[in-house]
Design a protein around this motif. Structure first.
Motif, PDB file in Angstrom:
ATOM      1  N   SER A 163       0.897  -1.252   0.009  1.00  0.00           N
ATOM      2  CA  SER A 163       0.048  -0.115  -0.029  1.00  0.00           C
ATOM      3  C   SER A 163       0.680   1.322  -0.006  1.00  0.00           C
ATOM      4  O   SER A 163       0.124   2.334  -0.162  1.00  0.00           O
ATOM      5  N   GLU A 164       2.229   1.337   0.194  1.00  0.00           N
ATOM      6  CA  GLU A 164       2.758   2.436   0.219  1.00  0.00           C
ATOM      7  C   GLU A 164       3.184   2.584  -1.401  1.00  0.00           C
ATOM      8  O   GLU A 164       4.085   3.884  -1.522  1.00  0.00           O
ATOM      9  N   LYS A 165       3.289   1.584  -2.315  1.00  0.00           N
ATOM     10  CA  LYS A 165       3.617   2.054  -3.599  1.00  0.00           C
ATOM     11  C   LYS A 165       2.661   3.113  -4.305  1.00  0.00           C
ATOM     12  O   LYS A 165       1.439   3.031  -3.752  1.00  0.00           O
ATOM     13  N   SER A 166       2.869   3.839  -5.052  1.00  0.00           N
ATOM     14  CA  SER A 166       1.825   4.809  -5.782  1.00  0.00           C
ATOM     15  C   SER A 166       1.189   3.913  -6.476  1.00  0.00           C
ATOM     16  O   SER A 166       1.551   2.932  -6.978  1.00  0.00           O
ATOM     17  N   GLN A 167       0.066   4.310  -6.962  1.00  0.00           N
ATOM     18  CA  GLN A 167      -0.864   3.709  -7.575  1.00  0.00           C
ATOM     19  C   GLN A 167      -0.434   3.314  -9.214  1.00  0.00           C
ATOM     20  O   GLN A 167      -0.642   2.363  -9.678  1.00  0.00           O
ATOM     21  N   GLY A 168       0.306   4.395  -9.760  1.00  0.00           N
ATOM     22  CA  GLY A 168       0.838   4.033 -11.179  1.00  0.00           C
ATOM     23  C   GLY A 168       1.860   2.885 -11.108  1.00  0.00           C
ATOM     24  O   GLY A 168       1.885   2.074 -11.837  1.00  0.00           O
TER      25      GLY A 168
ATOM     26  N   VAL B  39       8.997 -12.504 -10.085  1.00  0.00           N
ATOM     27  CA  VAL B  39       8.360 -12.759  -8.794  1.00  0.00           C
ATOM     28  C   VAL B  39       7.815 -11.387  -8.274  1.00  0.00           C
ATOM     29  O   VAL B  39       8.211 -10.276  -8.462  1.00  0.00           O
ATOM     30  N   LEU B  40       6.403 -11.684  -7.804  1.00  0.00           N
ATOM     31  CA  LEU B  40       5.799 -10.705  -7.006  1.00  0.00           C
ATOM     32  C   LEU B  40       5.801 -10.933  -5.862  1.00  0.00           C
ATOM     33  O   LEU B  40       5.228 -11.657  -5.287  1.00  0.00           O
ATOM     34  N   VAL B  41       6.301  -9.845  -5.026  1.00  0.00           N
ATOM     35  CA  VAL B  41       6.163 -10.015  -3.394  1.00  0.00           C
ATOM     36  C   VAL B  41       5.137  -9.248  -2.763  1.00  0.00           C
ATOM     37  O   VAL B  41       5.181  -7.838  -3.195  1.00  0.00           O
ATOM     38  N   ALA B  42       4.145  -9.747  -2.272  1.00  0.00           N
ATOM     39  CA  ALA B  42       2.991  -8.829  -1.975  1.00  0.00           C
ATOM     40  C   ALA B  42       2.471  -9.113  -0.445  1.00  0.00           C
ATOM     41  O   ALA B  42       2.850  -9.963   0.263  1.00  0.00           O
ATOM     42  N   THR B  43       1.803  -7.994   0.098  1.00  0.00           N
ATOM     43  CA  THR B  43       1.121  -8.392   1.361  1.00  0.00           C
ATOM     44  C   THR B  43      -0.300  -8.740   1.354  1.00  0.00           C
ATOM     45  O   THR B  43      -0.709  -8.350   0.274  1.00  0.00           O
ATOM     46  N   ASP B  44      -0.788  -9.166   2.205  1.00  0.00           N
ATOM     47  CA  ASP B  44      -2.089  -9.655   1.939  1.00  0.00           C
ATOM     48  C   ASP B  44      -3.235  -8.675   1.615  1.00  0.00           C
ATOM     49  O   ASP B  44      -4.130  -8.766   0.820  1.00  0.00           O
ATOM     50  N   LEU B  45      -3.082  -7.410   2.213  1.00  0.00           N
ATOM     51  CA  LEU B  45      -3.950  -6.345   2.163  1.00  0.00           C
ATOM     52  C   LEU B  45      -4.160  -6.000   0.474  1.00  0.00           C
ATOM     53  O   LEU B  45      -5.274  -6.211   0.176  1.00  0.00           O
ATOM     54  N   VAL B  46      -3.020  -5.927  -0.077  1.00  0.00           N
ATOM     55  CA  VAL B  46      -3.172  -5.607  -1.570  1.00  0.00           C
ATOM     56  C   VAL B  46      -3.585  -6.665  -2.423  1.00  0.00           C
ATOM     57  O   VAL B  46      -4.027  -6.627  -3.445  1.00  0.00           O
ATOM     58  N   SER B  47      -3.217  -7.924  -2.061  1.00  0.00           N
ATOM     59  CA  SER B  47      -3.379  -9.057  -3.076  1.00  0.00           C
ATOM     60  C   SER B  47      -4.702  -9.461  -3.075  1.00  0.00           C
ATOM     61  O   SER B  47      -5.266  -9.999  -3.770  1.00  0.00           O
ATOM     62  N   ARG B  48      -5.550  -9.076  -2.110  1.00  0.00           N
ATOM     63  CA  ARG B  48      -7.193  -9.355  -2.232  1.00  0.00           C
ATOM     64  C   ARG B  48      -7.821  -8.520  -3.289  1.00  0.00           C
ATOM     65  O   ARG B  48      -7.430  -7.326  -3.711  1.00  0.00           O
ATOM     66  N   GLY B  49      -8.553  -9.256  -3.962  1.00  0.00           N
ATOM     67  CA  GLY B  49      -9.482  -8.415  -5.195  1.00  0.00           C
ATOM     68  C   GLY B  49      -8.508  -8.430  -6.388  1.00  0.00           C
ATOM     69  O   GLY B  49      -8.865  -7.991  -7.123  1.00  0.00           O
ATOM     70  N   ILE B  50      -7.029  -8.831  -6.142  1.00  0.00           N
ATOM     71  CA  ILE B  50      -6.453  -8.881  -7.511  1.00  0.00           C
ATOM     72  C   ILE B  50      -6.807 -10.115  -8.349  1.00  0.00           C
ATOM     73  O   ILE B  50      -6.642 -11.116  -7.690  1.00  0.00           O
TER      74      ILE B  50
END
Ligand code: AMP
Length: 380
Positions: free
Chosen positions: A276-281, A297-308
Motif C-alpha cells: 500500500s505504500e507504492k504509488s497507484q501508477g 517474482v511478485l512479493v505482496a502483502t495480504d492487504l493488496v493481494s485481495r481483489g487482485i
C-alpha cells in the motif's frame, strides 16, 4: 444455458465470444435477465463468481438504445471498495464495450493519485466506477453530478463497510435520486449490509451463489522447516533450483516485502513489491507486468493481494504465514484454478509450527514439513 438465451444483442454476444466466455456462470444466468428487466438485485457472491460481467453486460446492453448524454451527469455509478477493484471493473466495461455500436465512456476514479487528470477526464463519462472517498472529493469540487444517476451498483458492499466507508456511502446515497435501479453485491449478508439492502433496494431479486469448494486436491502443498535467518536464502534457492518463472510471494509486512525484493534482485531474480505504500501508477504497472509474464517474482502483502484477479499461477510461496486459515486457503487458491495444477510452498520457522498445525486442521488437510537443514544455501 447459453449466453444467447439471456436477452443480449448480437454485438454484445460477439464481444463475449471474443473474451472466450463460452457459457454464463450461475450468477450471470440469474443476474443478467433481472438487471435487463430493470429490477433491483441483491447478489451474494464473491470475487471469482463472475459477478463483474453479471452487471457489466446488462448495463452495456441497456445503453445500446439510449441517446448520447447532454451534460456532466453520470448515468451509471459503480462503487467499489478498493482502487484495484475499481480499475478491474473499469477494464471489464472497456473490454466488452470496445466494439459495440453505441460507445459508452467509462472511467475509474480512486484515491492515491492526483485528482486533476480525473477531473479533466470526466467529460462525457456515462459510467463511473469509483471508490467512495474519491467520489465525494470529486463531488465537493463539482467535477460531476450524480443527481441523475439511473443505475447504481454497490460492489463488495460488505468490504466497503468493513473498510470504514459507511458514512461515505450514506453521503453518496443521499445525493443520488430516489428513483433508480440498484444492484448490490456482497460476499456475505451481515447486519450492516442488511440495513443498506432494506433502505436501498426495492423488492430485489435475490441471488445467492455458493462459493464452489476450492479443490485443494489440485494444489500441491509443501512446507519447509527453516530458521528465520535461512528463510531468505531458501526462498532464492527454491526459485532458482525449481526454475520458477512466475511466482507470487507473500510477506507479512511492507518492510519484509521490500527487503525480499532487494535481495532477489541482487541475486539476479527479477522481482517487485506490491504494497500500500507504492504509488497507484507503480502498483498498476507492476501488476500488469506480472500478469503478462514480464515479471518473475511478485512479493505482496495480504492487504493488496485481495481483489487482485490473477487467473492462474503456477507457484505461491508463503514467505510468512498469514494470520488466519481462511487467508491461507485464499492465498494458495490462486494456484490450481480452473482445473490446472499449482504448487504452494510455505516456509515454517519454529515459532510458526503451532499456527501451521491450526491451519492444516481448519483446512482438513495435512501438509508434510520437509527439513531444510541439509540444503546447501550458501551463495543464495
Ligand atoms: P469476477 O468474479 O467478476 O471477478 O470474475 C472472475 C473471473 O472469471 C474473471 O477473470 C472473469 O474474466 C472470469 N469469467 C467471468 N465470467 C466468465 C464466463 N462466463 N466464462 C469464463 N470466464 C468468466
Amino acid at each position: 444455458m447459453p449466453f444467447q438465451s439471456l436477452g443480449l444483442s448480437e454485438p454484445l454476444l460477439k464481444a463475449i465470444e471474443a473474451q472466450q466466455y463460452t457459457k454464463p456462470y450461475p450468477i450471470q444466468e440469474q443476474a443478467i435477465p433481472a438487471i435487463r428487466a430493470g429490477k433491483d438485485v441483491l447478489g451474494i457472491a464473491k470475487t471469482g463468481s463472475g459477478k463483474t460481467a453479471s452487471f457489466v453486460l446488462p448495463i452495456l446492453e441497456w445503453f445500446q438504445d439510449k441517446g448520447t448524454p447532454q451534460n456532466r451527469s453520470i448515468r451509471v455509478l459503480v462503487l467499489a471498495p478498493t482502487r484495484e477493484l475499481a480499475i478491474q471493473i473499469g477494464s471489464v466495461f472497456q473490454a466488452f464495450g470496445e466494439k459495440l455500436p453505441r460507445k459508452v465512456k467509462t472511467m475509474a476514479v480512486y484515491g492515491g493519485v492526483s485528482i486533476n487528470p480525473q477531473m479533466i477526464g470526466l467529460q462525457n463519462v456515462e459510467v463511473l466506477v469509483a471508490t467512495p472517498g474519491r467520489l465525494l472529493d470529486l463531488l465537493s469540487r463539482r467535477a460531476l453530478s450524480i443527481s441523475e444517476t439511473e443505475i447504481l451498483v454497490l460492489d463488495e458492499a460488505d468490504k466497503m463497510l468493513n473498510m470504514g466507508f459507511a458514512d461515505e456511502m450514506k453521503d453518496i446515497l443521499f445525493l443520488l435520486p430516489r428513483k433508480k435501479q440498484s444492484i448490490l453485491f456482497s460476499a456475505t449478508l451481515g447486519d450492516a449490509v442488511e440495513s443498506i439492502h432494506q433502505s436501498l433496494l426495492n423488492n430485489p431479486v435475490k441471488i445467492s451463489i455458493e462459493e464452489p469448494e476450492q479443490d485443494l486436491e489440485l494444489i500441491k502443498q509443501s512446507a519447509y522447516r527453516v530458521s528465520s535467518e535461512r528463510k531468505g536464502p531458501l526462498l532464492r534457492y527454491l526459485i532458482k533450483t525449481e526454475e520458477m518463472q512466475q511466482v507470487l510471494v507473500f510477506a507479512s509486512s511492507k518492510r519484509t516485502a521490500d527487503n525480499l525484493v532487494e535481495k532477489l534482485k541482487k541475486n539476479g531474480i527479477d522481482a517487485a513489491a506490491l504494497h500500500s505504500e507504492k504509488s497507484q501508477g507503480a502498483r498498476t504497472e507492476t501488476l500488469n507486468k506480472f500478469k503478462t509474464g514480464r515479471l518473475r517474482v511478485l512479493v505482496a502483502t495480504d492487504l493488496v493481494s485481495r481483489g487482485i484477479d490473477i487467473q492462474y499461477l503456477p507457484y505461491v510461496i508463503n514467505f510468512d504465514l498469514p494470520r488466519s486459515p481462511q487467508d491461507y486457503v485464499h492465498r494458495i487458491g490462486r494456484t490450481g484454478r480452473a482445473g490446472a495444477t499449482g504448487e504452494a510452498i510455505s516456509l515454517i520457522c519454529p515459532e510458526d509450527e503451532h499456527h501451521f498445525k491450526i491451519i492444516q486442521k481448519k483446512m482438513k488437510k495435512r501438509v508434510d514439513i520437509l527439513e531444510s537443514d541439509d540444503l546447501e544455501l550458501k551463495g543464495y
